[in-house]
Enzyme design. Structure first.
Site, PDB file in Angstrom:
ATOM      1  CG  HIS A 134       5.855  -2.160  -7.428  1.00  0.00           C
ATOM      2  ND1 HIS A 134       4.749  -2.789  -7.939  1.00  0.00           N
ATOM      3  CD2 HIS A 134       5.631  -2.071  -6.086  1.00  0.00           C
ATOM      4  CE1 HIS A 134       3.889  -3.049  -6.956  1.00  0.00           C
ATOM      5  NE2 HIS A 134       4.399  -2.629  -5.824  1.00  0.00           N
ATOM      6  CD  GLU A 139       4.833  -4.628 -11.017  1.00  0.00           C
ATOM      7  OE1 GLU A 139       4.237  -5.232 -11.924  1.00  0.00           O
ATOM      8  OE2 GLU A 139       4.410  -3.575 -10.498  1.00  0.00           O
ATOM      9  CB  SER A 179       4.466  -3.688  -2.313  1.00  0.00           C
ATOM     10  OG  SER A 179       4.511  -2.478  -3.023  1.00  0.00           O
ATOM     11  CB  ALA A 180       4.299  -0.575   1.532  1.00  0.00           C
ATOM     12  N   GLY A 223       0.871  -1.182   0.000  1.00  0.00           N
ATOM     13  CA  GLY A 223       0.000   0.000   0.000  1.00  0.00           C
ATOM     14  C   GLY A 223       0.900   1.220   0.000  1.00  0.00           C
TER      15      GLY A 223
END
Lengths: 220, 220
Positions: free
Chosen positions: B160, B196, B123-124, B90
């Site tokens: 990413h 990714e 991700s985060a 997020g």
């Protein structure tokens, strides 16, 4: 705030043209013939000498002399004596931290809002002219003491605004999703997504969108 | 740091597949059958209930129960009692601020490095596992007290990670240029650009790159 006179450019270079070429006519209309010298702030890039050289050469072709603040013995005095200010693009976090480190945030605000000194910003220089840098696209490479910025307009801007590409297979958030996330937080201002090629002319309380690509306004 | 056991995923969803589908076999190998319950941290998204529901449903299909930390009466106690931790993706700024606000940064570090609690991030959640969030792609929608993160590995990650598209007409900095700007600053660590589809398995001092798309290492 009636003395305010701002030219806020989305991007310094448009694809296929040179530095500030796409907005050079607007720059000349903005800095009227009364302005002889523009104070340039190169803090957003690492190599300030090279950056000042690029900006100086471009401004000379437009008929203006350019002083770079990093060559001034006292940056605050340089702002106090400036006829006009131009803050160039680069990394917004580095730029804002350096403005704070040199006690320039309040001084630039005062000069622009109280004394009517014309302010031009491009990309990161446009970001720091707004309420906060909360809607920059840049990587947070350094930690500034605050995200609050110079506050020359009562809204935020997202420069280089990019519409979603439906053919993309990349799964990072779109620009629209990122701004929506900003608006999920409390008390967040409106955000103007300024596409590359667009610029904003602010005179007193009048705001005019210039350029060819338009902008998109996001409200909480 | 020999007890360290981490699974650091670049992205939660790969184009054309469902939530965590692309790495589900790695998740099952990572959380061995000794783990029955995983503590989920949904702080990176605004709607924590919906996020926990999505994660819970996915983890059930893999054979694990999931407790969301936002439903715990005391988050620090929840971390102290966790068998395994998963921090979802997020907004990285929102996530890190919330980890600090709840006094969880030190506690998670202790549990993972001293007690050997397995940590998965996506991700985060991968960004906050590294030295700092200086190389996140996210918009700085809130101001955390620091960019220093949990520090489970001695380098930074750019999730990413995106290679430059030579056909692009957009003039914002490429990912490579952004990471290069980070390395212009003093004392900056190495950065792993994790594309990714890639993920990192860390066991003690061994690091293994998994997935299909590889990664790119940036040194100052």
């Amino acid at each position: 705030m009636n003395k305010r006179k701002l030219l806020l450019v989305s991007n310094s270079t448009l694809h296929g043209s040179g530095y500030l070429d796409h907005c050079q006519n607007h720059i000349c209309s903005f800095f009227t013939r009364d302005v002889k010298r523009v104070l340039f702030v190169p803090y957003a890039l690492h190599d300030r000498d090279a950056y000042a050289k690029t900006a100086r050469e471009k401004f000379r072709t437009l008929g203006y002399e350019l002083d770079s603040i990093h060559e001034a013995s006292d940056p605050v005095t340089a702002v106090r004596n400036a006829e006009a200010i131009f803050i160039g693009g680069g990394n917004t976090f580095r730029l804002l931290k350096c403005l704070y480190d040199n006690d320039l945030v309040t001084e630039i605000r005062r000069r622009v809002l109280e004394d009517g000194v014309p302010y031009m910003g491009s990309s990161a220089g446009t970001n720091v002219a707004t309420i906060s840098i909360n809607t920059t696209n840049d990587m947070p490479i350094v930690f500034p003491p605050s995200f609050s910025a110079i506050g020359l307009v009562p809204f935020n801007i997202n420069p280089h605004y990019l519409d979603h590409d439906p053919s993309s297979r990349h799964m990072g958030e779109t620009r629209e999703q990122r701004i929506t996330q900003f608006h999920e937080e409390a008390e967040t201002p409106r955000v103007l997504g300024l596409r590359e090629g667009s610029l904003l002319l602010v005179e007193g309380n009048n705001v005019k969108l210039l350029g060819t690509t338009k902008a998109r306004l996001f409200t909480r």
